[in-house]
Structures are given as C-alpha cells and as structure tokens.
Design an enzyme around this catalytic site. Structure first.
Site, PDB file in Angstrom:
ATOM      1  N   GLN A 117       0.810  -1.223   0.000  1.00  0.00           N
ATOM      2  CA  GLN A 117       0.000   0.000   0.000  1.00  0.00           C
ATOM      3  C   GLN A 117       0.845   1.275   0.000  1.00  0.00           C
ATOM      4  OE1 GLN A 117      -3.225  -0.335   2.937  1.00  0.00           O
ATOM      5  NE2 GLN A 117      -4.484  -1.297   1.346  1.00  0.00           N
ATOM      6  N   MET A 473     -25.646  13.356 -22.759  1.00  0.00           N
ATOM      7  CA  MET A 473     -24.771  14.446 -23.226  1.00  0.00           C
ATOM      8  C   MET A 473     -23.759  13.888 -24.227  1.00  0.00           C
ATOM      9  SD  MET A 473     -24.363  17.668 -23.143  1.00  0.00           S
ATOM     10  CE  MET A 473     -24.166  18.988 -21.962  1.00  0.00           C
TER      11      MET A 473
END
Lengths: 560, 172
Positions: A117, A473
């Site tokens: 991590q 859109m």
C-alpha cells in the site's frame, strides 16, 4: 499564545492544528497507514463522516467548503486510499476549492521500497494540488499542517495535501504550533494597484456597452454585494460563468445569466456586442469563449483576478488587475460615477425578448420545465448540487439562482459522481437549507454508494434523478459530431432507482407524467428524510443553446 | 526567442520535480536548467533557459511564480550578466593529431584534464557560443562523449538577484 513546549505524538499535533483552525468535521476512510490520525481524532470533538469510497471524501469536503466558505478536510490511507482521491483532488483544484487532504503513508524506512500500500502520492498530485508535503520529520509537522490550511484558504484557494508516514505520526513531537505562517515564496496580492484601479474606473466610465462577467472568484471572495452595487451604480448588465452562478441574483433586471457554449442566448449575444467586458474572478475557460479568435470582438477586455497567471492566459487583455475581487470592487466603487446606458440596456432587453431561453416541444416530462418548477417552489433558495451531463446544464440554465454558494457542481473538471457526495458536504455545512441533488442516471451510478453515508448521517437530501437510460450528453455530442451514430451510450441494466432508495431506508418517488411533477416535488420537500425522485425523460432531449466547435458565441443552435 | 531566468527556490527535496514537471505539463520548452545551492544553504538557484514567444515566456514566469517553493524569479536576459556553461568533451586523439588538438584547446582557453592512449578529455567554460564553437572545431577528430552543464548566470556589477545585496561586485 506563548504556548509551553509539550511532548505529544505527531498525530496529536495534527489534531491541535485542526482544532485551532476550528475544523468541525472531517470526511474520510481509514486504513492501516492512517490509523494514528484516526486514533487521535477519536479523542477530539471533531466529527468524522465515514464515506463509501475515498474519492467521495474529497468531493464531500469540497461540497462542504463551497457551501460554507470554510476549508474542507479529508483523511485517507496510503496507496489505493490515496490514489482514489486523485479525481476528487483534481476536481477541487480546477474549481479553486479550499480543501486540506491528509494521507497516511508507509513508514519512512519503507518509503521508496514499493512497500504494501505504498504510492508516491505527493509525486502523483503535484499537478493537481496548490501545494503538497511529504512530512519526514515530526518536528516539522505543526508548521506544515498550519501552512497547509493557510495555503489552501488564502490567495486563489485550492487543495493542499499532507502525506504523513505512519512512524512520523507516531513519533514524539515537541515543537509547538507556530502562531504565524511565514512563507517567503508565497505572498498573494489582495489590494488592486491604484493606477490600474483608476484605469479600470476610466474604462467603465467611457464604455457605452459594458458587460460585467462574474466567476467563481466573486463567490470565493464574498464579493457579491460589491458586484451588485457596482452593476447598479453604472447600470451594467452582468453575465456569469458556471462557477459564478449565484454571484449575481438572476431575478435582477441587469442579470444576463450564464455565458458560454450552453449559455443563455441573451448573455452570449451581449458578450459579442459589448464594447467593454470586465472579467471578475473568471478564467475565460474554453467552454466560455467558444472560438477564441471570435470572442467578444468589439470589446476591450479588463481582467481582475487574484491569480496573475490567469490574466492573459486564454484571452488578450487590455487592462490587467491583480487582486482579490472584494478588495478591488470596494476600492473601485468610489472611483466610478453613476452612469446609465439606456440604448445598451434597451438592446439587451431586445435580445432577451428576441432570444428567450426555450426548450422546444416533445417528450412526456420536460426536464427543463421540472427544474423551472423546482426553482419556483424553493424560491431559488435551496442549495443545488449537480453531477455532469445534460442535467447539469439544465440545472444551470433553468433554476434561477439568487444567492452565492447555492450552485455546487464540478465545473472545471466535469466530474461525474460529484453531486451526491458534494450534497452530503453541503448539507452538513448548511443544515438550515434544503439541499437538492440534480443528477442523471449515468452520473448517479458513479457515486450512488454514498446513499449509505447520507442515510447514516440522517441527511434529508432531495435527489432529482433524470433517467433517460443513457449518457445523453455524450449522445448529444455523437448526434452533432459523429453522424448520429450512437455508440456506448445506452444503459440496459439500470436498477429500479425508487427501490434502490427504499432499500437504503430512504423514500423513493417517481415522475412519469407532467401533471405529477409539482405534487411529487412538493411531497419530497415536505418529507424530512432522504428522498429520491426518479423522473423519466426521453433520451432524445437536447441541451440548447449549443455552440458548435469553431463557432462564435452568437452562432448558437437553438431548439426549433 | 531564448530567455534566461534566474530563479531562487527553497533548497528542499522535490522542488526540481515541481519546476521541471511544470514545464513538461504545460508544454514549454526548457533549453537548459542548472541548479545548485546559493550562499544561503536554505536557498538554491536555478538558471533556466527557455525558448518561446513573448506570451509563452510570460506564462512560464507566472506559473513558476505560483509555486510555493519559488522565492523569486527574474528574467535577466536583457540585464548585463555573465553567463557560463561548463563542458567536458572526450575526443579521439591519436599521437599524430594531439598537437593540433592542443592548439585548438589553447585558442579557446580550455584545458586538457585527462590523457589516454587514443583520447583526451577537455574541460571548457564559456558562453554557449564559445562552447558550441569549440565542439565544432573538435568534431573532425571524432567526438566520443560530451557532457554540458547548461547555463549558469550572474548579473554584472553590484546588483544581485538574491534575497539581499551581498557586497560589491566587479566586472569580468
């Protein structure tokens, strides 16, 4: 404060700064590397809002900041926690929103080793933060965190990230929180240059067809009162950018509304015909100017901004003026004489009458009409957050904003999935106001996990979801630019949104016919819990006006 | 149009990344960038030569100034200044041509700093034109390797572009 030196952990020192900055709440998502901060957070009175994904923690913090004018704060862990923030940070950066972000980091001894991590989040976020820090020495922590808040909220606001290795957060730190911030490389200019101020006053006095153009900078500096005073004193019409919605009340006779590729016809024509355009806290985005070489062809352009780098970046500027909009307008007001421009105002009136904002016919329920009704029923006083797509432009055009900080949207980056988490932040900042999310089925599905957060926090959000089962859109772009070949814009696996809301313990309502609009909106307004309204609309709806690529602002496509 | 920028920055890790990244991200051309500590150990100076039209240079300067770690930026192109670059050049040098090379090195007031059986390393300082000229003169012998520092620059006379004046200076 003359504080005596106390030994405490770095994480505790961070909390001291947060409390000194009067931080009330923090949005976040915990993980191993950031646990020292969480451990200390629990020992303060600061409230923590647990979101469902880190990106939404930044969005919520930015919604909070935009609604309140304060700095938003969020926490995330190292690695994937930190990288999930990236879109949220970029969104805040593009719209100049003050947010301070804390990320956990692997211990300093492991930094650079590709540890579990670990990501170089300061490296990743250099281009999308106003500034960032990797804290390597706990004794520097009190200064750095104080600087982070100062940098985020002063000058042109923006996100600042502090990356905090676990061992630094746990190490003992005896340096007190400094009383003052001293940064030799950072000195924002607030006061306008007196000579330039006089020059601007002179331009305003000489102009026959002035237009004031207000942007997010007016809202950020709380200059709406001065803006209104100036506009009325010299009788100049006012256009706004998308971020500037609410900076000037749209029920004022001088209001032109939003300008740009989907701007109001009257605003676009006025900008093309004016002889002086005064940009106030705007950045002349390409979505505002249309074809840049055809933009405001008859106008001298004056540009006031706190960020000198914005001036002259996109458009030629005849009069630059660096400063905070509030300070500049306050000093400018006594320098200008009252003026009238009867011919120009008459022309603006004609433009308004000849080119009204219309939306044609067709479809069972017209979203534009729904938003107009919502604007009337809330008297323009609700806080509106939006996602990105057709609904965003309808919300910008048809609602009628009368106050600053009531339109909250991802304007610069155009981030889908912004509306719901931003509304959570806004609702927590302004419990006295109704908060409406206007969204579409595409955008909503990018952030709908935050329904859980909103319900958990007891937030009475109202969600108006226009469902056309498509990315309309994008469909609109394919209609105009890709020979109406509609690719990858149709959703066939949408959930039943009403039942989705109910399964979170919220209320779900549906609008399928025009006569249902007002009663359903009214029912939602009376409901004191989270309420989602699914409004079924046609996928063939278009956003008009529309300025096509390469066209000037006054060459708009309008509905037939 | 080439401009020489003299930039004082905080002497901290990551500052070079911020500056260099700004250039690549915004599509500006860096001609050269030289960086080192100043008389104040907490401050570094970057000498940046950048190529672009007036509008680009203005944006470069404004964007650099926005960086929190940038303390002061001056465009010194039009001020009288001493500009220097250091070059190390390794050139083929059989015994037969060595004398000729040494003559060239003398003319340019450069120095030979290493001799091997078939090659020499030459050290030269000067403005970019001089360094270019030396490199061109040595090219016929066969250049094996060139290392150049990029330009560093200092204003002539007592003027400084530092945080404060630091005594008198004399012309070179």
């Amino acid at each position: 404060m003359g504080q005596e030196t106390r030994v405490r952990t770095g994480a505790r020192a961070v909390m001291e700064v947060l409390q000194a900055e009067e931080v009330e709440l923090v949005f976040g998502y915990p993980g191993g590397a950031v646990l020292p901060l969480y451990h200390e957070l629990a020992r303060t009175s600061i409230r923590h809002i647990l979101v469902r994904q880190e990106q939404n923690a930044v969005h919520a913090a930015s919604g909070y900041a935009r609604a309140s004018g304060k700095t938003g704060v969020c926490f995330a862990t190292s690695g994937p926690g930190a990288t999930n923030l990236v879109t949220g940070i970029a969104t805040a950066y593009m719209d100049s929103v003050p947010v301070v972000i804390f990320t956990g980091q692997v211990p300093t001894s492991q930094v650079g080793s590709d540890a579990f991590q670990e990501t170089d989040i300061t490296g990743i976020t250099i281009p999308i933060t106003k500034h960032n820090y990797l804290v390597k020495d706990g004794e520097e922590l009190p200064r750095i965190v104080k600087e982070a808040f100062y940098i985020a909220s002063t000058g042109r606001p923006g996100p600042v990230l502090v990356d905090l290795p676990k061992d630094v957060a746990l190490a003992l730190c005896q340096t007190p929180v400094p009383e003052k911030v001293e940064l030799r490389g950072y000195k924002p200019t607030y006061q306008g240059h007196p000579g330039q101020l006089r020059a601007l006053a002179k331009l305003l006095q000489e102009a026959e067809r002035p237009v004031l153009f207000a942007g997010g900078g007016v809202v950020a500096s709380g200059a709406e009162g001065y803006l209104r005073e100036l506009a009325e004193k010299i009788q100049a019409p006012v256009a706004t950018s998308l971020t500037g919605l609410g900076a000037f009340p749209e029920d004022n006779p001088l209001a032109l509304g939003m300008v740009g590729l989907h701007g109001k016809p009257c605003a676009n024509h006025a900008v093309m015909e004016c002889d002086l355009l005064v940009g106030l806290g705007v950045r002349f985005d390409d979505r505002v100017t249309g074809a840049i070489e055809k933009f405001a062809p008859q106008a001298k352009i004056a540009h006031v901004d706190i960020d000198p780098a914005e001036i002259g970046k996109n458009v030629r500027v005849d009069l630059p003026l660096v400063g905070d909009i509030s300070c500049v307008l306050k000093e400018l007001l006594p320098l200008v004489e009252p003026a009238t421009h009867p011919t120009w105002l008459e022309r603006v009136k004609t433009l308004r009458n000849n080119y009204p904002l219309t939306y044609g016919r067709g479809g069972e329920v017209r979203p534009q009409w729904v938003i107009e009704r919502l604007g009337e029923m809330t008297r323009g006083r609700a806080i509106i957050t939006t996602d990105v797509g057709q609904h965003q432009m309808w919300a910008a055009l048809f609602y009628g904003y009368t106050e600053p900080r009531t339109f909250i949207s991802s304007c610069g980056l155009g981030t889908m999935g912004y509306g719901l988490p931003a509304a959570i932040g806004a609702a927590l900042a302004r419990p006295d106001r109704q908060v409406w999310v206007i969204t579409g089925d595409g955008s909503f599905q990018m952030g709908m996990a935050e329904l859980g957060t909103a319900v958990e926090q007891g937030l009475p959000l109202k969600i108006l979801l226009f469902n056309n089962q498509s990315l309309a859109m994008v469909r609109q772009l394919q209609h105009f630019y890709y020979e109406r070949q509609y690719t990858a814009v149709k959703f066939t696996g949408n959930p039943d949104f009403v039942r989705l809301a109910e399964c979170y313990g919220a209320t779900g309502l549906r609008i399928t016919k025009q006569e249902e609009v007002v009663p359903v909106l009214a029912r939602a307004m009376q409901n004191d819990g989270l309420t989602l309204i699914e409004c079924l609309i046609s996928e063939e709806e278009m956003v008009y006006p529309m300025v096509l690529n390469g066209a000037a602002l006054n060459e708009m496509l309008l509905p037939e | 149009m080439k401009r020489t920028l003299s930039v004082l920055v905080e002497n901290r890790p990551g500052v070079l990344t911020r500056v260099a990244g700004l250039f690549s991200r915004r599509g500006y051309n860096i001609d050269s960038l030289a960086v080192g500590r100043t008389e104040n150990p907490s401050i570094s100076r970057m000498t940046i030569v950048v190529d672009g039209d007036e509008q680009i240079i203005e944006q470069v300067c404004k964007q650099l100034n926005k960086l929190i770690d940038v303390i002061k930026l001056s465009d010194i192109t039009d001020d009288p200044h001493v500009g220097r670059e250091l070059m190390l050049i390794k050139v083929n040098a059989d015994p037969a041509v060595r004398g000729e090379i040494m003559q060239i090195v003398d003319i340019f007031r450069a120095r030979i700093v290493d001799i091997a059986r078939n090659s020499l390393i030459i050290e030269a300082t000067g403005d970019a034109d001089k360094i270019d000229a030396l490199e061109n003169s040595l090219r016929p012998f066969g250049i094996r390797e060139v290392v150049r520092t990029g330009k560093i620059a200092m204003l002539r006379g007592a003027k400084t572009k530092g945080m404060e004046a630091s005594g008198d200076g004399t012309g070179d």
